[in-house]
Design a protein around this motif. Structure first.
Motif, PDB file in Angstrom:
ATOM      1  N   VAL A  79      -1.363  -0.158   9.357  1.00  9.38           N
ATOM      2  CA  VAL A  79      -1.170   1.117  10.056  1.00  9.38           C
ATOM      3  C   VAL A  79       0.030   1.007  10.984  1.00  9.38           C
ATOM      4  O   VAL A  79       0.163   0.035  11.734  1.00  9.38           O
ATOM      5  N   VAL A  88       2.888   3.523  13.541  1.00 12.11           N
ATOM      6  CA  VAL A  88       3.244   4.818  14.121  1.00 12.11           C
ATOM      7  C   VAL A  88       4.321   5.469  13.254  1.00 12.11           C
ATOM      8  O   VAL A  88       5.268   4.812  12.825  1.00 12.11           O
ATOM      9  N   VAL A 128       0.828   9.852  11.924  1.00  8.72           N
ATOM     10  CA  VAL A 128       0.291   9.010  12.996  1.00  8.72           C
ATOM     11  C   VAL A 128       1.300   8.989  14.139  1.00  8.72           C
ATOM     12  O   VAL A 128       2.446   8.578  13.958  1.00  8.72           O
ATOM     13  N   ILE A 172      -1.238   4.768  18.305  1.00 11.07           N
ATOM     14  CA  ILE A 172      -2.349   3.847  18.034  1.00 11.07           C
ATOM     15  C   ILE A 172      -2.819   3.312  19.378  1.00 11.07           C
ATOM     16  O   ILE A 172      -2.045   2.702  20.122  1.00 11.07           O
ATOM     17  N   ALA A 177      -6.584   5.808  15.893  1.00 13.60           N
ATOM     18  CA  ALA A 177      -5.221   6.229  15.563  1.00 13.60           C
ATOM     19  C   ALA A 177      -5.172   7.745  15.714  1.00 13.60           C
ATOM     20  O   ALA A 177      -6.016   8.453  15.167  1.00 13.60           O
TER      21      ALA A 177
END
Length: 459
Positions: free
Chosen positions: A270, A272, A292, A295, A308
């Motif tokens: 994951v 940003v 996103v 986080i 998130a």
């Protein structure tokens, strides 16, 4: 039947009485070949302090030490074992070739719709008084900026308006004074009274109307400072409210936040700015695209997940706070990662091990360091395996048990050889091997046989 019974001559087992079988050379797994170093083939090069760091050519380890050669007849990761093809087939041993590939992962999780926090507003009164009229009397009602919310009667507000009118009349009376200081003081007094009204949230229109009509208004009108919905109402008509008490909460839901739960092992995938697919299960699996944006830097203690945050436009107010949605995060592709099937890795405490299939039915346990795992059941190998190595993907537990047994046997043989070099009897008694206590003077069967056998052939 009893592999712990090892002697250096033919005979029978002291426990069950069966004939001893010879232990094949090379299955002890502890020693290197007797061939000269010039005739031995180097399999790979290994770091002396980290057995998982291997290379195809000599060089330096991450600690700056020279890599050492590992020959094909050595098994530095553990005991190398040999299994004939028929037995291997009966065990169901399957292999796969380690190779480089592009790896990606789709994270499927649940998201919770929430309010856009910077677009949440608290409405309160800066003066104490009674609510004379309530224009917005329903939770969930949409309001526009500037719309009337309520009218409040406050004796302090009435006094402040009267003081403003007195200051206004005083300035008119002293404007033609021959003393400039007196006229300037009247102007300052008027501005001070006007400022006081402004600080109590009386609008400029109300002040101009008061200045024009010279008529004191009994109530103050509070207006909505922003567009949004009333998601909390804590006032009723006729109620007495104190200064600073929260009366309404207004939230703008033209954009909403989505909190997606990410488990700790999924965090490496994951980032940003990553694109996400939001699926609405309540609208026929409708799919929306989000991103996103943040986080959170902590783990939720109850769910053991990291939040998130996604931002999504909500023009038709189809997304409502506290709804659940499905979220799919497509990770960025990891290029040219060395990967093997995930089932090939054996986990034992802090160690990860794979078995490498060698030529001639031999199998070598090798410690490795693993990385990320993708959707196709492949796992990244950071250290310990070279491209082209064949790894065992099934029956590894049987191989692991056999390997550990061979390693234990090799250690016992090493102890025996040291005793022999020191002038002690190289054979191990049945009492020592079986762990059973024997009466003094007893002579187990087979303990006196074959003393003239060859010491170099192990049985």
């Amino acid at each position: 039947m009893h592999p712990m019974v090892i002697v250096d001559e033919p005979g029978t087992c002291p426990i069950c009485g069966m004939e001893l079988v010879p232990l094949k050379a090379g299955t002890g797994g502890g020693s290197a070949s007797d061939k000269p170093a010039g005739e031995r083939k180097i399999k790979y090069w290994q770091a002396p302090m980290d057995p998982t760091y291997i290379r195809n050519e000599p060089g330096k380890s991450p600690m700056g030490m020279d890599l050492i050669p590992v020959y094909e007849d050595e098994a530095p990761g553990g005991s190398q074992i040999s299994i004939d093809p028929v037995t291997a087939q009966n065990m169901g041993i399957r292999t796969a070739v380690a190779g480089t590939r592009d790896m990606s992962r789709t994270i499927r999780t649940v998201g919770l719709i929430a309010y856009d926090e910077p677009k949440q507003f608290s409405i309160n009164s800066k003066i104490a008084g009674w609510v004379e009229k309530l224009y917005v009397n329903e939770t969930g009602q949409f309001v526009k900026k500037g719309q009337k919310l309520l009218e409040i009667y406050s004796p302090e507000l009435v006094s402040a308006q009267e003081e403003f009118l007195l200051a206004l009349n005083n300035r008119s009376a002293l404007a033609s004074s021959s003393f400039p200081e007196i006229a300037e003081g009247a102007n300052r007094l008027l501005e001070s009274s006007r400022r006081r009204l402004q600080l109590w949230d009386i609008s400029q229109d109300q002040i101009r109307r008061l200045e024009k009509t010279r008529k004191v208004e009994k109530t103050l009108v509070l207006r909505a400072p922003y567009d949004g919905i009333v998601n909390m109402k804590m006032v009723n008509e006729g109620m007495y409210v104190k200064a600073g008490r929260e009366l309404f909460q207004i939230s703008d839901i033209s954009k909403v936040w989505i909190y997606a739960d990410i488990y700790e092992y999924e965090l490496p995938w994951v980032r940003v700015g990553q694109r996400a697919e939001v699926i609405l299960p309540f609208v026929g699996e409708k799919s929306l695209t989000a991103k996103v944006v943040y986080i959170y830097p902590y783990v939720e203690p109850k769910t053991r997940t990291v939040k998130a945050r996604l931002i999504l436009d909500n023009p038709g107010f189809q997304l409502k706070p506290d709804m659940y949605v499905n979220v799919r995060l497509k990770s960025e592709t990891v290029k040219d990662a060395l990967a093997i099937p995930a089932e090939a890795v054996l986990y034992s405490g802090e160690k990860q091990t794979v078995f490498i299939a060698l030529d001639g039915g031999k199998f070598e346990p090798r410690p490795v360091k693993v990385g990320i795992q993708d959707d196709n059941g492949m796992i990244e190998i950071k250290q310990g395996v070279l491209p082209g190595d064949r790894v065992v993907t099934s029956a590894q537990f049987l191989l692991d048990s056999e390997s550990q047994l061979r390693e234990a046997i090799a250690k016992m043989l090493e102890v025996q050889s040291k005793k022999t070099a020191g002038g002690k009897d190289a054979s191990m008694s049945a009492d020592d091997m079986s762990g059973e206590d024997k009466p003094a003077g007893s002579d187990p069967a087979g303990s006196k046989q074959g003393k003239q056998g060859k010491a170099e052939d192990l049985f």
